[in-house]
Design an enzyme around this catalytic site. Structure first.
Site, PDB file in Angstrom:
ATOM      1  N   SER A 133       0.835  -1.200   0.000  1.00 64.97           N
ATOM      2  CA  SER A 133       0.000   0.000   0.000  1.00 64.97           C
ATOM      3  C   SER A 133       0.877   1.261   0.000  1.00 64.97           C
ATOM      4  CB  SER A 133      -0.952  -0.042   1.194  1.00 64.97           C
ATOM      5  OG  SER A 133      -2.009   0.864   1.029  1.00 64.97           O
ATOM      6  N   ASP A 168      -5.845  -4.061  -2.319  1.00 63.45           N
ATOM      7  CA  ASP A 168      -4.818  -3.718  -1.327  1.00 63.45           C
ATOM      8  C   ASP A 168      -4.197  -4.958  -0.681  1.00 63.45           C
ATOM      9  OD1 ASP A 168      -3.468  -2.767   1.049  1.00 63.45           O
ATOM     10  OD2 ASP A 168      -4.575  -0.905   0.804  1.00 63.45           O
TER      11      ASP A 168
END
Length: 753
Positions: A66, A210
């Site tokens: 991320s 993610d």
């Protein structure tokens, strides 16, 4: 062994079990760096990177998830900690983390309705099309592409200055996917695609979101790459509690991280050096606090620096200084020999190239490519345009560019809400369609349902090979109740104005934000007194108005702009008038259109509104505004006067004036200057003070209901940039009303042209 040698080797002994093995090996231990995800909190990683650079620690491998993937990939590619800090400090996070284009990137004909609705949804095959994520973020794609443009040749992430891997999650299997080759920008974007917030990314046969769902702290991946010493940087806030579970995004992050919370304990145990940060209540979405988060990271970097320096000194004492890392190939500009467009019908490709003003067989820099894409994206014909570069030769800086394009839905539906102290409440609905009547066009129908109903039909047609000539056709009708005032500015009367117009314009675009053209509008007005007082008219008027026009809009935002300029100017003549009315003083008829004091011969008509926003500091903005309305050789009353008052443009012929309610004055000529100071108390709350002066009735040859006068006024406004649009609460005062007047506005008013 001497004491000095013992002290020299002590940091090695403290680093873990690998030290004993390293003593018997000739190879220098490899150092790995892992950066966790954490949204805005990930900016704290920069402090560790600067400390590593200062301590001259040679990092061999980098992994991240991320935001850790964003920061880590830049460091792996060859950016220093100082350079990454500079980049982060210059970014406009609000612009990057949004699904919409920025107002400056929208072409002038599309600016009228852009960003003015609570919700705007694509309508496909009879139903609304909901996105798989709230944020697509065209600007984020472009910014990442600019940052990695110098490394366009590097498709294997092991060939960066520091070998790199990032982690994403396969949305189908729920398993982690380690990304090690391909397009670095797409890999990073996949790693940070928070479910239901960012749209998933298609990458090498996977649909990815993610990586923080399953592995927010990918230490095992850096160990698998060959790291002997692992420096782990964790900015995750951990599991949310009742105290800090505040927003829907917090809830999504909590749900999506259940699996990772257990994995984190295992990953942390693999670290040789573990760094975390006292980031307090800053959350994943605290990008408005980017500067203080970065400062906390720098403070922690300074605290860990002695330990990092001791590590590097110990390794150098045992193995000697490491050889310098081979930098990845870099390029400042690329010679583009050709292009490929994916995701768009072949017959539409030439139009895309025209809109982008893209030409092959020339050099391009990253900003130039971004500007070309924004040219097309600003037409609102496309939902997403990204690009990648494929090296055409191993020996020179030539490449082919591949554009991946996702067209917008042909039809979009917008819903808005507007309340104003003058017009009351209204629900606004809009349906707009591309290419409904002709290619390269947008057709729209919009309605305001409320106390003052309004209807607008609009068609915008792009013409010519370069599509820089625009024809605009507009028809609008409305019925508005208007309060009249006594000379002391007390409410006195009420009349209803029914108004209809048909307007045709031909505009030559001068770039994305300016246009010069000509137009003709037909206008019909019907005036019906409800409560008669003072001087009013009862009847109707038809007229034609032909004019030259100039428009410019470089504002950075629709609500509460902080920079840019907006100009609307017209100069023309009114002719072809057909009046049929009587003039009332109370209930007494004092004249008709045939009265000798009236003349309906052609007359000149001029209008100007110019606004300039100048940023003074990060929070303060200076506003300058000049307005003017002049009817020259005008011998009528009320019917086509300029209407003075109010803080928002909500009725025809209006000149806004801080200090007076709408329609306080009917004048044949007026000029007003305004100075304002806007201060952002928070990113979404603004306090604005305005002071203005108005001079009206200055043309002696006109019929003026009131004598020439100069008026002063001002307003203080507390504004909130909310999901409803701007919410403004104001107090106004003027030298003529001599009263403190309240004024309230929610949302954007139904527009005029």
């Amino acid at each position: 062994m001497t004491i000095s040698k013992s002290l020299l080797l002590l940091p090695l002994l403290l680093l873990g079990p690998w030290a004993a093995e390293a003593q018997t090996s000739a190879a220098r231990p490899r150092i790995g760096l892992t950066l966790s995800g954490g949204g805005a909190r990930g900016l704290a990683h920069i402090g560790l990177l600067k400390a590593l650079d200062s301590a001259r620690v040679k990092v061999d491998y980098v992994t991240g998830t991320s935001m850790g993937a964003v920061v880590g990939s830049l460091y792996a590619a060859g950016y220093s900690g100082v350079e990454i800090e500079r980049v982060a400090g210059q970014l406009d996070w609000d612009a990057l983390l949004t699904n919409a284009a920025q107002l400056r990137t929208i072409t002038l004909p599309e600016k009228d309705d852009f960003g003015r609705y609570l919700v705007e949804l694509p309508f496909v095959k009879g139903k609304f099309q909901l996105a798989s994520g709230v944020i697509e973020s065209e600007e984020l794609w472009l910014k990442l592409s600019e940052l990695f443009f110098p490394y366009y040749r590097t498709k294997n992430f092991s060939q960066f200055e520091r070998e790199f891997r990032c982690v994403a999650t396969d949305v189908i299997s729920g398993e982690p996917v380690v990304l090690r080759q391909g397009e670095i920008v797409a890999a990073i974007r996949a790693s940070m695609a928070i479910p239901s917030v960012f749209t998933p990314v298609q990458y090498q046969g996977h649909r990815l979101v993610d990586g923080g769902i399953v592995r927010n702290f990918p230490v095992s991946e850096v160990k698998a790459m060959g790291a002997d010493v692992i420096i782990g940087s964790n900015v995750s806030a951990g599991a949310y509690t009742d105290a800090n579970l505040r927003s829907p995004i917090d809830v999504l992050l909590q749900i999506s991280s259940f699996k990772d919370n257990a994995d984190f304990i295992t990953q942390k145990k693999l670290c040789t050096v573990f760094v975390d940060y006292p980031l307090g209540d800053y959350g994943s979405g605290s990008f408005s606090a980017a500067a203080p988060i970065t400062q906390l990271g720098l403070k922690q970097g300074r605290a860990i620096f002695p330990r990092l320096k001791a590590l590097n000194d110990s390794l150098n004492a045992r193995y000697g200084p490491p050889p310098p890392a081979a930098p990845a190939p870099r390029a400042d500009s690329v010679y583009l020999t050709g292009y490929e467009v994916r995701g768009l019908a072949p017959e539409l490709v030439p139009s895309l190239m025209q809109q982008m003003q893209f030409r092959a067989n020339r050099y391009y820099t990253a900003p130039q490519l971004s500007a070309a894409i924004r040219n097309a994206f600003g037409t609102r014909y496309f939902r997403k345009i990204t690009y990648s570069l494929q090296a055409a030769s191993a020996t020179d800086s030539s490449a082919r560019v591949v554009f991946d394009v996702e067209p917008s839905a042909r039809t979009r539906v917008g819903l808005g809400l507007h309340y104003n102290s003058f017009t009351g409440i209204g629900l606004i609905a809009s349906v707009a369609a591309h290419d409904l009547l002709l290619p390269f066009s947008t057709s729209q129908a919009a309605v305001n349902i409320g106390e003052n109903p309004r209807l607008r039909l609009k068609h915008t047609q792009y013409l010519g090979a370069s599509k820089t000539v625009v024809a605009r056709l507009l028809a609008q009708g409305e019925r508005v109740s208007i309060t009249t005032y006594t000379p002391d500015f007390d409410k006195a009367g009420l009349y209803t104005q029914t108004y209809a117009t048909a307007n045709a314009q031909l505009l030559q675009l001068l770039g994305r934000n300016r246009g010069l053209g000509l137009g003709t509008r037909y206008e019909y007005g019907r005036f019906s007194p409800e409560i008669t007082s003072r001087l009013q008219i009862d009847g109707r008027l038809h007229l034609l108005n032909s004019y030259l026009l100039f428009e410019e809009n470089t504002l950075n935002a629709v609500a509460y702009p902080r920079s840019g300029r907006k100009v609307e100017a017209e100069a023309g003549a009114v002719y072809g008038q057909r009046p049929d009315f009587k003039v009332l003083q109370g209930d007494v008829v004092v004249g008709t259109e045939a009265s000798p004091n009236f003349s309906f011969r052609p007359y000149g008509r001029y209008r100007l509104n110019a606004e300039q926003y100048l940023p003074l500091t990060k929070r303060a903005t200076l506003l300058l505004q000049l307005q003017a309305g002049v009817n020259q050789r005008y011998r009528q009353a009320i019917a086509n006067d300029f209407v003075v008052g109010g803080l928002n443009g909500v009725i025809r012929n209006q000149l806004t004036f801080a200090g007076l309610p709408e329609a306080s004055l009917f004048v044949s000529s007026a000029a007003a200057g305004l100075v304002g100071y806007q201060y952002a108390l928070t990113p979404r709350i603004n306090l604005t003070g305005k002071a203005n002066v108005l001079y009206h009735g200055f043309l002696d040859g006109n019929t003026n209901i009131q004598p020439a006068a100069v008026i002063y006024g001002g307003a203080l406004t507390l504004g909130i940039n909310s999901f409803l649009g701007p919410i403004d609460t104001s107090l106004m005062y003027s030298s003529v009303s001599k009263k403190l007047l309240p004024y309230f506005n929610i949302g954007f008013p139904f527009g005029y042209r």
